[in-house]
Design an enzyme around this catalytic site. Structure first.
Site, PDB file in Angstrom:
ATOM      1  N   HIS A 100       0.849  -1.191   0.000  1.00  0.00           N
ATOM      2  CA  HIS A 100       0.000   0.000   0.000  1.00  0.00           C
ATOM      3  C   HIS A 100       0.891   1.250   0.000  1.00  0.00           C
ATOM      4  O   HIS A 100       2.104   1.153  -0.147  1.00  0.00           O
ATOM      5  CB  HIS A 100      -0.945  -0.033   1.209  1.00  0.00           C
ATOM      6  CG  HIS A 100      -0.206  -0.072   2.517  1.00  0.00           C
ATOM      7  ND1 HIS A 100       0.095   1.051   3.224  1.00  0.00           N
ATOM      8  CD2 HIS A 100       0.316  -1.123   3.215  1.00  0.00           C
ATOM      9  CE1 HIS A 100       0.764   0.703   4.328  1.00  0.00           C
ATOM     10  NE2 HIS A 100       0.907  -0.612   4.336  1.00  0.00           N
ATOM     11  N   ALA A 101       0.303   2.419   0.174  1.00  0.00           N
ATOM     12  CA  ALA A 101       1.048   3.677   0.034  1.00  0.00           C
ATOM     13  C   ALA A 101       2.236   3.790   0.994  1.00  0.00           C
ATOM     14  O   ALA A 101       3.334   4.138   0.583  1.00  0.00           O
ATOM     15  CB  ALA A 101       0.110   4.870   0.223  1.00  0.00           C
TER      16      ALA A 101
END
Length: 89
Positions: A15-16
Site C-alpha cells: 500500500h502507500a
C-alpha cells in the site's frame, strides 16, 4: 543481473506507506530495479508504478536488479519485506 522473487507478507500488502518505504530503499542504489508480476515489471523507484501493481498480502513479486550495487540492493529490499515494512500488526 539478479532475477528472483519476493513474497508480500505484511497485512496490508504494498500500500502507500509500504511503497514509500520501498522507495526510500530503492532510490539509495544506482542499480536499475524493477518489480512486478511475471512479465509486467515496473520501476521500483516510482511510487505510482508500485501502487498500480495492486500487490496484496500473499502476492509473489518478481524482482529484477541490475547494476554495480545489485547485491546490496537485494539484501536491503529482502530485509524490508521480511520486516513487514516495519508496520505493527
Amino acid at each position: 543481473m539478479i532475477d528472483t522473487t519476493i513474497d508480500v507478507i505484511n497485512k496490508l500488502g504494498l500500500h502507500a506507506r509500504a511503497s514509500g518505504k520501498l522507495i526510500e530503499v530503492t532510490t539509495k542504489f544506482r542499480s536499475f530495479i524493477q518489480i512486478g508480476k511475471g512479465d509486467k515489471l515496473v520501476d521500483a523507484k516510482n511510487i505510482m508504478s508500485l501502487l498500480m501493481l495492486g500487490a496484496g498480502k500473499g502476492t509473489t513479486l518478481r524482482l529484477v536488479i541490475e547494476g554495480v550495487d545489485e547485491e546490496k540492493a537485494l539484501e536491503e529490499i529482502q530485509s524490508l519485506f521480511a520486516a513487514k515494512f516495519y508496520e505493527a500488526e
